[in-house]
Design an enzyme around this catalytic site. Structure first.
Site, short mmCIF file in Angstrom:
data_model
loop_
_atom_site.label_atom_id
_atom_site.label_comp_id
_atom_site.label_asym_id
_atom_site.label_seq_id
_atom_site.Cartn_x
_atom_site.Cartn_y
_atom_site.Cartn_z
N ASP A 1 -8.24 3.77 0.92
CA ASP A 1 -7.36 4.36 1.75
C ASP A 1 -8.14 4.80 3.02
O ASP A 1 -8.90 5.79 3.06
CB ASP A 1 -6.41 5.35 1.32
CG ASP A 1 -5.40 5.82 2.22
OD1 ASP A 1 -5.40 5.42 3.24
OD2 ASP A 1 -4.29 6.79 1.68
N CYS B 1 0.81 -1.24 0.11
CA CYS B 1 -0.14 0.02 0.11
C CYS B 1 0.88 1.17 0.05
O CYS B 1 2.13 0.95 -0.40
CB CYS B 1 -1.10 -0.16 1.22
SG CYS B 1 -0.12 -0.16 2.64
N ARG C 1 -3.50 -0.58 5.27
CA ARG C 1 -3.96 -1.79 4.53
C ARG C 1 -2.97 -2.81 4.41
O ARG C 1 -3.30 -3.96 4.44
CB ARG C 1 -4.32 -1.29 3.10
CG ARG C 1 -5.66 -0.15 3.26
CD ARG C 1 -5.71 0.63 1.98
NE ARG C 1 -4.49 1.51 1.81
CZ ARG C 1 -4.31 2.28 0.76
NH1 ARG C 1 -5.16 2.20 -0.34
NH2 ARG C 1 -3.19 3.18 0.58
P1 4NP Z 1 -1.77 2.57 4.08
O1 4NP Z 1 -2.49 4.24 4.75
O2 4NP Z 1 -1.42 3.28 2.64
O3 4NP Z 1 -2.95 1.78 4.03
O4 4NP Z 1 -0.73 2.49 5.13
C1 4NP Z 1 -1.70 5.31 4.72
C2 4NP Z 1 -0.98 5.59 5.71
C3 4NP Z 1 -0.28 6.85 5.75
C4 4NP Z 1 -0.59 7.98 4.70
C5 4NP Z 1 -1.57 7.41 3.70
C6 4NP Z 1 -2.06 6.13 3.67
N1 4NP Z 1 -0.03 8.98 4.87
O5 4NP Z 1 -0.28 9.85 3.93
O6 4NP Z 1 0.75 9.43 5.69
#
Ligand code: 4NP
Length: 163
Positions: free
Chosen positions: A126, A9, A15
């Site tokens: 997300d 991800c 995720r």
């Molecule tokens: P992930 O979620 O991609 O599912 O781990 C996110 C975690 C952090 C961020 C965006 C999505 N961020 O912008 O920091």
């Protein structure tokens, strides 16, 4: 030979670690620990070294699912290290493919939702900037997708005798 799955991800704190933990739970239930190996990574470097997001940990715990993880960034060597790379959304998918400059590994990279049978989502949404409901949706969708993925891997490897 162990079949190696990498879940990817953006941040590797919501995720993809959830997918890794859910898949490991299913693998353990079927006694396939020596057959399938799972890891996860992020396309960004935002959260390298961090455990999964506390909101994802709470959601996984509420379903009696494991919560392991320490974020790392996807690297080009992952293309050769893993048999299948599962992107959570199309942005992650494009980021991964952009690192495959020769186009040699495109067949290894797939969208996680393509393995879901009970949901019609095209991407794992997300949840980072949303509320608790988003985390529950992610886990529901990943439980469905991981079950489909496990069936796919077992068919690919012709190892249904372990079922
Ligand atoms: P992930 O979620 O991609 O599912 O781990 C996110 C975690 C952090 C961020 C965006 C999505 N961020 O912008 O920091």
């Amino acid at each position: 030979m162990t079949y190696k799955l990498l879940f990817v991800c953006l941040g590797n704190i919501c995720r993809s670690p959830a997918a890794e933990n859910i898949m490991n739970h299913l693998i353990q239930e079927k006694g396939l620990e020596n057959v399938i190996f799972c890891d996860s990574a992020g396309t960004s470097n935002y959260h390298i070294g961090y455990p999964p997001d506390q909101r994802m940990i709470s959601t996984l715990k509420s379903r009696n699912l494991p919560t392991q993880g320490q974020a790392r960034q996807f690297e080009v060597s992952d293309f050769t290290e893993f048999d299948l790379i599962l992107a959570m959304d199309t942005s992650n998918y494009q980021s991964i493919l952009s690192l495959d400059v020769q186009g040699s590994y495109q067949d290894k990279v797939k969208l996680m939702c393509d393995f879901a049978t009970r949901h019609s989502f095209k991407e794992v949404p997300d949840p980072y900037f949303g509320g608790d409901a988003g985390f529950n949706t992610v886990v529901d969708l990943l439980l469905d997708s991981c079950e489909g993925l496990l069936d796919y891997v077992l068919r690919q490897k012709n190892i249904s005798r372990f079922n």
